[in-house]
Design a protein around this motif. Sequence first.
Motif, PDB file in Angstrom:
ATOM      1  N   PRO A 118       1.047  -1.158  -0.359  1.00 34.62           N
ATOM      2  CA  PRO A 118       0.010   0.014   0.032  1.00 34.62           C
ATOM      3  C   PRO A 118       0.905   1.411  -0.038  1.00 34.62           C
ATOM      4  O   PRO A 118       1.838   1.397   0.974  1.00 34.62           O
ATOM      5  CB  PRO A 118      -0.999  -0.094   1.143  1.00 34.62           C
ATOM      6  CG  PRO A 118      -0.700  -1.521   1.573  1.00 34.62           C
ATOM      7  CD  PRO A 118       0.454  -2.063   1.152  1.00 34.62           C
ATOM      8  N   GLY A 119       0.537   2.051  -1.013  1.00 31.99           N
ATOM      9  CA  GLY A 119       1.427   3.327  -1.101  1.00 31.99           C
ATOM     10  C   GLY A 119       3.055   3.011  -1.632  1.00 31.99           C
ATOM     11  O   GLY A 119       3.704   3.848  -1.515  1.00 31.99           O
ATOM     12  N   SER A 138       0.170   6.382  -3.820  1.00 34.88           N
ATOM     13  CA  SER A 138      -1.132   6.798  -2.667  1.00 34.88           C
ATOM     14  C   SER A 138      -1.190   8.402  -2.741  1.00 34.88           C
ATOM     15  O   SER A 138       0.061   8.835  -2.717  1.00 34.88           O
ATOM     16  CB  SER A 138      -0.333   6.282  -1.211  1.00 34.88           C
ATOM     17  OG  SER A 138      -1.456   6.784  -0.182  1.00 34.88           O
ATOM     18  N   PRO A 139      -2.080   8.513  -2.588  1.00 37.27           N
ATOM     19  CA  PRO A 139      -3.540   7.961  -2.725  1.00 37.27           C
ATOM     20  C   PRO A 139      -4.158   7.157  -3.818  1.00 37.27           C
ATOM     21  O   PRO A 139      -3.181   7.079  -4.745  1.00 37.27           O
ATOM     22  CB  PRO A 139      -4.580   9.174  -2.315  1.00 37.27           C
ATOM     23  CG  PRO A 139      -3.977  10.238  -3.052  1.00 37.27           C
ATOM     24  CD  PRO A 139      -2.565  10.111  -2.931  1.00 37.27           C
ATOM     25  N   ALA A 140      -5.091   6.375  -3.828  1.00 37.53           N
ATOM     26  CA  ALA A 140      -5.609   5.717  -4.658  1.00 37.53           C
ATOM     27  C   ALA A 140      -5.574   6.339  -6.028  1.00 37.53           C
ATOM     28  O   ALA A 140      -5.142   5.632  -7.280  1.00 37.53           O
ATOM     29  CB  ALA A 140      -6.786   4.947  -4.414  1.00 37.53           C
ATOM     30  N   TRP A 145      -0.798  10.947  -7.190  1.00 42.54           N
ATOM     31  CA  TRP A 145       0.559  10.376  -6.844  1.00 42.54           C
ATOM     32  C   TRP A 145       1.870  11.537  -6.850  1.00 42.54           C
ATOM     33  O   TRP A 145       1.808  12.483  -7.452  1.00 42.54           O
ATOM     34  CB  TRP A 145       1.034   9.510  -7.733  1.00 42.54           C
ATOM     35  CG  TRP A 145       0.139   7.990  -7.917  1.00 42.54           C
ATOM     36  CD1 TRP A 145      -0.777   7.712  -6.825  1.00 42.54           C
ATOM     37  CD2 TRP A 145       0.362   6.830  -8.488  1.00 42.54           C
ATOM     38  NE1 TRP A 145      -1.248   6.612  -7.229  1.00 42.54           N
ATOM     39  CE2 TRP A 145      -0.611   6.106  -8.054  1.00 42.54           C
ATOM     40  CE3 TRP A 145       1.305   6.610  -9.512  1.00 42.54           C
ATOM     41  CZ2 TRP A 145      -0.873   4.893  -8.615  1.00 42.54           C
ATOM     42  CZ3 TRP A 145       0.900   5.504 -10.233  1.00 42.54           C
ATOM     43  CH2 TRP A 145       0.017   4.588  -9.503  1.00 42.54           C
TER      44      TRP A 145
END
Length: 190
Positions: A118-119, A138-140, A145
């Motif tokens: 994640p990230g 991250s974020p999605a 980014w």
Amino acid sequence: MDDFAGTQTPVRRLTDPTEAIAALELAVPGLASLRLPAPAVINWPALEAGLGVNLPADYKLLCEIYPPFVIGDFLGVGAPTPGCEDAWVQGTREELETIADWCKEADLTVPLHPYPAPGGLLPWAGSTQGDFFLWTTSPADPREWTVTVASRSSVWWHYTGGAVQFLAELVGGVLEPWALPRLCAEVAAF
């Protein structure tokens, strides 16, 4: 000892891919001469499915209108070759193994990890000296980014704008090139 130099932030983040490309062309005047005669038709859905993540629009536009190039005989920006997207994904996975090693060896207060964590960090460019230019995933939303620089000299730093704006500001002298050489605006296809 912490190998983290800090974070640099643009005055205004360029979120429109066309505006980011224009800023890069202004910083690197010779870049426009390398424009492809027609946009490259890259199978982004297949490539992104292979990676497991969508990529930022500014980078995709850059890859569609320019061949792979090197700035200042130092910073190389590659692009997937149409029809060879799987090979590009495989090459990225191999780079992620090296990045995983670098992340383990880095003495950072806040540990970093390669994608798909994640990230996690995902490479988008490199230098002739072995430095990595990475997205922090991250974020999605890939439009948000940021860039992380992992220098061969073990200095890491962040830039809170997108990849194409980073290139424009690094070459334009707006950014302090922490642990990197100052780049001249010369550009060549490779």
